[in-house]
Design an enzyme around this catalytic site. Sequence first.
Site: not given
Ligand code: BES
Ligand code: ZN
Length: 489
Positions: A269, A343
């Site tokens: 990230k 997921r």
């Molecule tokens: N933990 C994150 C989702 C999240 C983002 C929770 C911001 C709280 C605040 C999750 O694991 C994630 O990173 N999801 C990605 C999925 C994508 C790579 C398909 C996302 O939402 O960008």
């Molecule tokens: Zn994630």
Amino acid sequence: MLKLKSLDLKTEKVPTLIIPVCEDERIHENKPLIPLIEKALELSEFKGESDDEVVFYSPPDTAVERVVLMGLGKREKLDAESFRKLCGKAVKQAIKKDLKEVLFAVPADGKTGLDFADLLKAMLEGACLGNHIFDRYKEEKKKKPLETIGFQLDSEIAGTHSALPEHVRAECKGTLLARDWVTLPANDKRPEMYADSVKQAAEAAGLSVTVLDEAALAEKGFGAMLAVAQGSEAKPRLVILEYRAEGAGKTVALVGKGVTFDTGGLNLKISGSMTDMKTDMAGSAAVAGALIAVADLKPDCNVIGLLPLVENMPSGTAIRPGDIIRSYSGKTVEIGNTDAEGRLILIDTLAYAVDTYQPDTIIDLATLTGACLMALGEKFAAVFSHDDALAEAIVAAGVQTHERCWRMPLPEDYKELLKSEFADIGNMPSTRWGGAITAALFLSEFVKDARWAHIDTAGPVYDKKGNAYSPPGGTGFGVRLICNLLGRL
Ligand code: BES
Ligand code: ZN
Ligand code: ZN
């Protein structure tokens, strides 16, 4: 700590009395309160508007040392949340003033437009949830929660609602535990430590607890969950909490995402998006908190909580984009993005729960997608289910507890977006649009024909600034929602 009281305010000593006051109508009938309210409303600085406040010290004809009158605004606008907020705010202020106890004057039955039990419950909840401090990491513990919070009522009414304080205490205890787990920094809740902490609290509450370690998970075939865990030195855990109702009841399984820190993995990230990723275990905290509450509330259904706990780290042992893994269900998954890890841990746990417990209902809570935040903002969770009654029950529970949920669709044709060239399914959709929906559709492929709902809580589980009855940090979102929901299934 929460107590219903019927004191004679003329003669019995009360250190602090808090009176909620409406702008346009009188909502109290208790005689000694009336002149105080009239006197306050004569002041130019107090109109009963929300956030108005005035304090009288040792007013005549009462034995009260300090009377705080707090505005509620217009009567027609009142709802349970108005009272939760007022009581939370009052308790927070009392803590700041180093008080040890307060007494709330509860409005008379029929005067607020609310059902009396709902009104009283909301007041107890706001007060109890506002009475909490997270100061574990401060050398100087400046403030202490109040020791006693009383609610002044007619004695007959107090008798009718005598079970309420204990009920609210149980729900709030679960909520406050969930908050603290979420607020806890990731260095102090790596999966093993967090599993121990949950186990300890759950056993103390009387639940039966099983913790599966890495070897047990490998033996059972949790390939997707272990794939996420393999990048971290911290070993994964699956915590299973069980509450069994007396007599044969229905079984509800609750699964909570427990990523103790989400760096994104090799698809790292960017720094701003990583900041609050210690909260990525909030689903698991809500499930643990709910089960601990359930142990006291004793509903007539069995409740099983399953918490897959992992840390998502980039390293030489981490999963790579393009890797193909075999999940518990036997289906293979191509890793399109290592940041779509939630997921992966959920599909193994959901499939395992369906196989092992054959639940009548299975619900997962997860901070699953940033897309959910985009769609609904920070204060709403998204609900996905093929089952209308289940989705509606969740939304209705959220209306009552003010843990607001909004139903979203599960369109069959969007499954197209999860196709993988080489594996049975991909974890990364082929478009970034509708990310909360494609994540939910991905999960739906692993629950067979179980009655299932997914709640994406990415927004409301954390509040950086805090609000009337939650200090900055975890909000405990989902605990009271589940407790309420269990009565509707
Ligand atoms: N933990 C994150 C989702 C999240 C983002 C929770 C911001 C709280 C605040 C999750 O694991 C994630 O990173 N999801 C990605 C999925 C994508 C790579 C398909 C996302 O939402 O960008
Ligand atoms: Zn994630
Ligand atoms: Zn995540």
